[in-house]
Design a protein around this motif. Structure first.
Motif, PDB file in Angstrom:
ATOM      1  N   HIS A 120       0.807  -1.220   0.000  1.00 30.66           N
ATOM      2  CA  HIS A 120       0.000   0.000   0.000  1.00 30.66           C
ATOM      3  C   HIS A 120       0.842   1.274   0.000  1.00 30.66           C
ATOM      4  CE1 HIS A 120      -3.579  -2.352   0.583  1.00 30.66           C
ATOM      5  NE2 HIS A 120      -3.173  -2.838   1.741  1.00 30.66           N
ATOM      6  N   ILE A 163       4.245  -4.448  10.400  1.00 30.00           N
ATOM      7  CA  ILE A 163       2.814  -4.759  10.433  1.00 30.00           C
ATOM      8  C   ILE A 163       2.113  -3.538   9.858  1.00 30.00           C
ATOM      9  CG2 ILE A 163       0.833  -5.302  11.932  1.00 30.00           C
ATOM     10  CD1 ILE A 163       4.082  -5.756  13.579  1.00 30.00           C
ATOM     11  N   CYS A 164       1.194  -3.760   8.915  1.00 32.25           N
ATOM     12  CA  CYS A 164       0.516  -2.652   8.229  1.00 32.25           C
ATOM     13  C   CYS A 164      -0.993  -2.718   8.435  1.00 32.25           C
ATOM     14  CB  CYS A 164       0.849  -2.673   6.741  1.00 32.25           C
ATOM     15  SG  CYS A 164       2.616  -2.640   6.424  1.00 32.25           S
ATOM     16  N   VAL A 186      -5.227  -3.656  12.184  1.00 33.94           N
ATOM     17  CA  VAL A 186      -4.403  -4.866  12.331  1.00 33.94           C
ATOM     18  C   VAL A 186      -3.313  -4.584  13.363  1.00 33.94           C
ATOM     19  CG1 VAL A 186      -2.862  -6.483  11.128  1.00 33.94           C
ATOM     20  CG2 VAL A 186      -4.904  -5.642   9.975  1.00 33.94           C
ATOM     21  N   ARG A 232      -0.690 -13.929  12.770  1.00 35.12           N
ATOM     22  CA  ARG A 232      -2.082 -13.505  12.782  1.00 35.12           C
ATOM     23  C   ARG A 232      -2.226 -12.115  12.159  1.00 35.12           C
ATOM     24  NH1 ARG A 232      -4.378 -16.786  16.929  1.00 35.12           N
ATOM     25  NH2 ARG A 232      -5.793 -15.243  17.798  1.00 35.12           N
ATOM     26  N   ALA A 233      -1.275 -11.244  12.465  1.00 35.63           N
ATOM     27  CA  ALA A 233      -1.304  -9.900  11.883  1.00 35.63           C
ATOM     28  C   ALA A 233      -1.160  -9.971  10.363  1.00 35.63           C
ATOM     29  CB  ALA A 233      -0.198  -9.031  12.483  1.00 35.63           C
ATOM     30  N   GLN A 234      -0.278 -10.837   9.882  1.00 28.88           N
ATOM     31  CA  GLN A 234      -0.122 -11.006   8.438  1.00 28.88           C
ATOM     32  C   GLN A 234      -1.415 -11.532   7.823  1.00 28.88           C
ATOM     33  OE1 GLN A 234       2.710  -9.852   6.749  1.00 28.88           O
ATOM     34  NE2 GLN A 234       2.796  -9.101   8.831  1.00 28.88           N
ATOM     35  N   ARG A 283      -4.475 -11.180   8.950  1.00 28.31           N
ATOM     36  CA  ARG A 283      -5.503 -10.113   8.953  1.00 28.31           C
ATOM     37  C   ARG A 283      -5.199  -9.085   7.873  1.00 28.31           C
ATOM     38  NH1 ARG A 283      -5.125 -10.307  15.344  1.00 28.31           N
ATOM     39  NH2 ARG A 283      -6.781 -11.832  15.731  1.00 28.31           N
ATOM     40  N   PHE A 284      -3.925  -8.797   7.650  1.00 26.32           N
ATOM     41  CA  PHE A 284      -3.541  -7.859   6.600  1.00 26.32           C
ATOM     42  C   PHE A 284      -4.008  -8.364   5.240  1.00 26.32           C
ATOM     43  CE2 PHE A 284      -1.088  -4.665   4.437  1.00 26.32           C
ATOM     44  CZ  PHE A 284      -0.693  -5.280   3.260  1.00 26.32           C
ATOM     45  N   TRP A 285      -3.737  -9.633   4.943  1.00 24.43           N
ATOM     46  CA  TRP A 285      -4.091 -10.168   3.624  1.00 24.43           C
ATOM     47  C   TRP A 285      -5.603 -10.332   3.463  1.00 24.43           C
ATOM     48  CZ3 TRP A 285      -1.184  -9.174  -0.167  1.00 24.43           C
ATOM     49  CH2 TRP A 285       0.205  -9.062   0.014  1.00 24.43           C
ATOM     50  N   ASP A 298      -7.744  -8.315   4.760  1.00 23.33           N
ATOM     51  CA  ASP A 298      -8.161  -6.932   4.492  1.00 23.33           C
ATOM     52  C   ASP A 298      -7.857  -6.555   3.036  1.00 23.33           C
ATOM     53  OD1 ASP A 298      -6.811  -3.849   4.639  1.00 23.33           O
ATOM     54  OD2 ASP A 298      -8.833  -4.080   5.437  1.00 23.33           O
ATOM     55  N   TYR A 299      -6.678  -6.950   2.525  1.00 22.34           N
ATOM     56  CA  TYR A 299      -6.294  -6.665   1.143  1.00 22.34           C
ATOM     57  C   TYR A 299      -7.294  -7.310   0.175  1.00 22.34           C
ATOM     58  CZ  TYR A 299      -3.536  -6.701  -3.174  1.00 22.34           C
ATOM     59  OH  TYR A 299      -3.111  -6.547  -4.476  1.00 22.34           O
ATOM     60  N   LYS A 326     -10.581  -5.507   0.236  1.00 25.26           N
ATOM     61  CA  LYS A 326     -10.559  -4.177  -0.393  1.00 25.26           C
ATOM     62  C   LYS A 326     -10.470  -4.266  -1.917  1.00 25.26           C
ATOM     63  CE  LYS A 326      -8.479  -0.964   2.945  1.00 25.26           C
ATOM     64  NZ  LYS A 326      -7.827  -1.407   4.170  1.00 25.26           N
ATOM     65  N   GLN A 336      -0.021 -10.154  -6.853  1.00 26.57           N
ATOM     66  CA  GLN A 336       0.353  -9.731  -5.494  1.00 26.57           C
ATOM     67  C   GLN A 336       0.027 -10.851  -4.500  1.00 26.57           C
ATOM     68  OE1 GLN A 336       1.534  -6.190  -4.053  1.00 26.57           O
ATOM     69  NE2 GLN A 336       2.165  -8.093  -3.076  1.00 26.57           N
TER      70      GLN A 336
END
Lengths: 219, 221
Positions: A51, A64-65, A69, B95-97, B99-101, B103-104, B107, B136
């Motif tokens: 992003h 972490i992005c 999150v 888990r953060a990764q 949640r990131f993906w 979300d991606y 979106k 991606q």
């Protein structure tokens, strides 16, 4: 970069402020690095190649992005202090729903208030107030969202407050007149040091918005 | 299959968001009632409007009458309420990764498919954007069997229902995902072999028929 916590951020970003509040709530020491968004640093582009946006939280060298999150990550890793999400799965789902609502609705409708004029601006103001009233409804008679202590939804929403003055000036309306209960909740949150220290000065945000309007050729 | 009291999905057959919920429940071995809503063409039930007053959309997951809305949030709720098998990795960073993906994917993917199938003329820009998004995701997948790693999990569940729309996108856009993004295509086939997935997803040919009907209705044909 080894160890420690670094936050790549921009002073006026409500999304960055969420992370600042979460880190402050947990009393985590971190390095704040202000980013120039017109000239993005190699580090920012390397840490958020997808992003290319702030905020980016870097923990032990790993990025972490996405602000929500990041807040969940902070809540899980530093779980022994100031929990932000409740323990009960249903309450967690409710908190996530309303934080997601803030994400889906607040930024776009708020931006339209300062970016547009005339009928489009009136429609944006109406939508913005409607969204705030829905949030007021969810808050109900609770001190904070979710009815427990200061938590996840409060963190997700309260940073938008420092942009309210800019929206009001550009839109010619008073948010407090329309949503007094929400502003009472804001004032309650602002008594917390973690919030007061993390939010930008509304006057400076308004100056920034005026500068953006000029740069975009609005008005 | 284990019985848990009062699990109900308010559903619409073609919705990939509803399918995410069904896959999650299937993975957990749970029985549930699947109630079809006439979501798109009027006639939303009282229960739907009462359970999701904010968006008035499916899916809504009701657990003993208590509604949970937004598919990604529902999948998280299911994972947290019924812990076995876990859908998210055990470590916070993983888990953060995930949640990131998730979300991606939320979106980007569905809107990108819409830009292709809602377009009257073949839209090269939309096609390139769509392929870019899949590439991606291929990068995120890397050499793993699943986005979750060695085992099927959260991000796989969020992504796989969207692939039912790819046949429509391929036919209207004039390309194939298998040719442009072979790794993504392999991952899709791998997921479709799972019973939890296969029984939750519609036939892509039927989704294509739905898209054609929708295009006709909107005057795009």
């Amino acid at each position: 970069m080894e160890g420690g916590v670094v936050l790549l951020d921009f002073w006026a970003s409500m999304f960055g402020m969420r992370v600042r509040i979460a880190l402050a709530e947990k009393e985590i020491k971190y390095e704040y690095r202000e980013q120039d968004l017109r000239n993005k640093s190699d580090l920012l582009l390397q840490m958020n190649p997808v992003h290319k946006k702030i905020p980016v939280l870097i923990h032990n060298g790993k990025p972490i992005c996405e602000s929500l999150v990041q807040v969940q990550y902070i809540d899980e890793v530093w779980h022994d202090k100031a929990p932000l999400l409740p323990a009960d799965p249903y309450k967690r789902a409710t908190a996530r729903f309303w934080a997601d609502f803030v994400d889906k609705k607040m930024y776009d409708s708020g931006s339209k208030i300062w970016k547009t004029k005339g009928e489009e601006q009136e429609a944006a103001k109406k939508e913005f107030i409607e969204n705030l009233k829905l949030l007021e409804g969810e808050l109900g008679d609770n001190l904070y969202f979710g009815g427990e202590g200061f938590g996840y939804v409060d963190v997700a929403l309260v940073p938008f407050y420092c942009w309210f003055y800019a929206y009001e000036q550009c839109g010619g309306f008073s948010i407090e007149a329309e949503c007094p209960k929400l502003i009472a909740w804001v004032k309650r949150c602002m008594q917390k040091e973690s919030v007061a220290k993390s939010l930008a000065d509304p006057e400076k945000v308004y100056e920034f918005v005026l500068h953006l309007k000029k740069a975009y050729g609005i008005e | 299959m284990s019985k848990a009291a009062g699990l109900l999905i308010l559903d619409y057959w073609v919705s990939p968001f509803c399918q995410r919920v069904k896959i999650a429940l299937n993975e957990k071995g749970l029985q549930y009632e699947d109630r079809h809503e006439n979501d798109l063409f009027g006639g939303k039930s009282e229960l739907l409007l009462k359970s999701n007053p904010v968006y008035q959309k499916v899916p809504v997951f009701l657990h003993d009458g208590k509604p949970v809305c937004e598919s990604t949030i529902i999948v998280s709720y299911i994972d947290e309420t019924w812990s076995s098998p876990p859908l998210l990795p055990p470590c916070s960073y993983g888990r953060a990764q995930a949640r990131f993906w998730a979300d991606y994917i939320d979106k980007k993917v569905f809107d990108a498919t819409g830009n292709i199938w809602r377009s009257k003329e073949v839209n090269v820009e939309a096609k390139n954007e769509f392929i870019g998004i899949l590439k991606q995701l291929e990068e995120a997948l890397g050499d793993k069997d699943y986005f979750n790693g060695a085992t099927f999990g959260f991000v796989d569940i969020i992504a796989i229902p969207l692939t039912c729309w790819f046949l429509a996108v391929e036919r209207i856009g004039g390309f194939t995902v298998a040719e442009e993004c072979p790794k993504f295509s392999s991952w899709t086939k791998r997921c479709l072999q799972r019973e939890s997935v296969a029984k939750a997803l519609p036939d892509p040919e039927k989704v294509y028929e739905f898209v054609l009907m929708f295009r006709k209705m909107q005057g795009i044909e």
